[in-house]
Design a protein around this motif. Structure first.
Motif, short mmCIF file in Angstrom:
data_model
loop_
_atom_site.label_atom_id
_atom_site.label_comp_id
_atom_site.label_asym_id
_atom_site.label_seq_id
_atom_site.Cartn_x
_atom_site.Cartn_y
_atom_site.Cartn_z
N ASP A 128 9.18 -1.48 -4.85
CA ASP A 128 8.15 -2.07 -4.17
C ASP A 128 8.12 -0.91 -3.04
O ASP A 128 8.63 -0.60 -1.97
N VAL A 129 7.04 -0.11 -3.30
CA VAL A 129 5.96 0.14 -2.71
C VAL A 129 4.77 0.45 -1.56
O VAL A 129 4.49 -0.28 -1.89
N GLU A 130 5.22 0.80 -0.52
CA GLU A 130 3.84 0.04 0.65
C GLU A 130 3.68 1.80 1.40
O GLU A 130 4.10 1.75 2.38
N SER A 131 2.47 1.90 1.37
CA SER A 131 2.35 2.52 1.85
C SER A 131 1.04 2.58 2.90
O SER A 131 -0.17 1.59 2.23
N ILE A 132 0.18 2.99 4.43
CA ILE A 132 -1.23 2.36 4.54
C ILE A 132 -2.13 3.33 4.68
O ILE A 132 -2.77 2.55 4.03
N SER A 133 -1.69 4.69 4.82
CA SER A 133 -3.17 5.58 4.38
C SER A 133 -2.83 6.83 3.20
O SER A 133 -3.93 7.36 2.98
N GLY A 134 -1.71 6.57 2.91
CA GLY A 134 -0.70 7.91 1.76
C GLY A 134 -1.59 6.52 0.13
O GLY A 134 -1.27 5.74 0.39
N ASP A 135 -1.56 7.83 -0.78
CA ASP A 135 -1.60 7.87 -1.68
C ASP A 135 -0.14 7.20 -2.29
O ASP A 135 0.95 7.60 -2.12
N VAL A 136 -0.41 5.89 -3.33
CA VAL A 136 1.41 6.08 -3.97
C VAL A 136 0.83 5.69 -5.52
O VAL A 136 0.10 5.91 -6.43
N THR A 137 1.61 6.24 -6.30
CA THR A 137 2.65 6.38 -7.31
C THR A 137 4.43 6.58 -7.65
O THR A 137 4.71 6.47 -6.92
N VAL A 138 3.73 5.29 -9.09
CA VAL A 138 4.80 5.02 -9.33
C VAL A 138 4.77 5.50 -11.12
O VAL A 138 4.17 5.06 -12.06
#
Lengths: 296, 153
Positions: A128-138
């Motif tokens: 479960d990952v969450e960023s406001i303005s950052g990119d997310v990679t899984v």
């Protein structure tokens, strides 16, 4: 004259005392024991967080704190909690934490960041990952993925049964084998490429969606687009029942059946058709977005 | 040249006034009371106001003004929205809020369009589905906003 010189020297010294600690970088390298399938939580504001699964029952945090990132806090109680501390009431934070965190591969991972990028790989538990303005990679093989960003892009490339990706203005993209997929954006684009969708729920306001893959016979597939275009590519032998309606958009059906007007006076169009045995249920609604169905 | 008729009229009126005044004086007609006292008092008061020394300020008025300013400042401060911000995140954070605000605008204008369409066709299942989706997105976005603020972002 000497009083002025002393005052200048004193002022310089004070400025140096204020500035030097703020600019000092801090290397971190800490390791704590952890359960094989325990929960690891990470909180950070800026920088980058890289989480990598490994075969040890330990959590190791390596990296660098820069600028205003003050210190690393690790609690290793019931869960492993990793937090980067920043000064309070600071309106112009500089720097951040760039961390590589190794966790037991079976861990459940929960990451929350503000502008930091997040990259998770090799973790087989729930992510479960969450960023406001950052990119997310899984990426990797895991139990489930829930990835969210507000203005950053979200990219998931996982072999998992459940994927949920959301962004407001960023692009969301997911690829995988067989999965229950939920994808949602407001203005960002959506790209989903799976071998087979078990179920899918896709929604967008003005962003367009490109969805490609087979549809499971037992699945329900719902696509709700306001003004974005939906491009759905499915195998030519897909067993599905399609129900498509658009208030003012167009319908381009690669299977051949033609859409018809919903009313003599309104611009809307609708199309219902069945391919194969019509097992999967596909429901597509758009307001002004076009619907393009392709077969491959 | 153009003023000549006007001057002639004025002179004629002046002459009439003088003649009437002279007639009243000759008949022994006088004002009912002496007006000079009131006129003198008014002139003196006006002069005092005009030439009051700056070295002797009106402290009462000054204090009242200062108090009024103080009340306004305190009221303004009290009325300000309270800042619970613990940390204002750097750089990209601004972009996120901009994106978020843009998102709400997009949803709101989409809802306006949908509501217009639903007014004409209230039983349209497709439009109802879309409206539901938009309301859910809007609710989620507002909830995110609230959470961010509560967390001091």
């Amino acid at each position: 004259m000497s009083r002025i010189r002393n005052a200048v020297l004193l002022a310089g010294l004070m400025i140096a005392l204020l500035v030097v600690p703020a600019m000092a970088d801090q290397e971190v390298d800490e390791t704590v024991k952890a359960k094989a399938n325990g929960l690891v939580t990470v909180e950070n504001i800026a920088g980058s967080i890289e989480i990598v699964g490994w075969d040890r029952n330990e959590v190791q945090v390596e990296g660098q704190l820069t600028g205003d990132a003050e210190k690393l806090i690790i609690d290793d109680g019931k869960k492993t909690r990793i937090k980067v501390k920043y000064p309070r009431h600071n309106k112009n934070l500089k720097g951040g934490a760039d961390l590589v965190i190794h966790v037991p591969s079976g861990s459940r991972v929960d990451v929350e960041c503000i502008s930091a990028t997040i990259d998770v790989r090799g973790v087989t538990g729930d992510i479960d990952v969450e960023s406001i303005s950052g990119d997310v990679t899984v990426s990797g093989k895991c139990k489930s993925v829930e990835a969210e960003s507000i203005s950053g892009d979200v990219t998931v490339d996982c072999d998992t049964r459940k994927v949920s990706i959301e962004s407001i203005s960023g692009t969301v993209e997911a690829t995988g084998r067989e999965s229950n997929v939920h994808a949602e954006t407001v203005t960002g684009g959506i790209k989903l490429t799976f071998d087979r969708f078990l179920n899918a729920k896709v929604g967008s306001v003005s962003g367009s969606a490109r969805v490609s893959g087979d549809l499971d016979a037992d699945g329900d597939f719902s696509f709700e687009m306001h003004s974005g275009t939906l491009r759905l590519t499915v195998p030519s032998d897909v067993s599905a029942d399609f129900e498509i309606e658009t208030f003012s958009g167009g319908i381009d059906n690669g299977f051949g059946q033609k859409s018809r007007k919903t009313s003599k006076y309104a611009p809307g169009r609708e199309l219902e058709f069945t391919n194969g045995d019509g097992e999967a249920q596909v429901q597509i609604d758009t307001f002004s977005g076009d619907v393009i169905i392709k077969k491959n | 040249m153009a003023d000549e008729p006007k001057n002639k009229t004025t002179d004629r009126i002046d002459a009439q006034v003088q003649r009437l005044a002279g007639g009243l004086r000759d008949k022994g007609v006088a004002p009912a009371r002496d007006l000079w006292g009131d006129i003198d008092q008014a002139i003196t008061a006006a002069e005092q106001r005009q030439f009051r020394s700056p070295a002797t300020p009106n402290w009462t008025r000054f204090a009242a003004s200062a108090a009024a300013v103080a009340v306004l400042v305190v009221a303004g401060w009290w009325g300000q929205p309270k800042q619970f911000t613990v940390i204002t995140p750097p750089a990209g954070e601004l972009a996120s809020f901009a994106g978020e605000a843009g998102g709400l605008d997009v949803i709101d204008s989409a809802l306006d369009e949908l509501n217009l369409a639903l007014a004409d066709d209230p039983d349209n299942r497709s439009l109802t589905n879309l409206a539901l989706m938009l309301h859910q997105s809007r609710g989620k976005m507002l909830r995110q906003n609230t959470e961010l603020r509560l967390n001091g972002v």
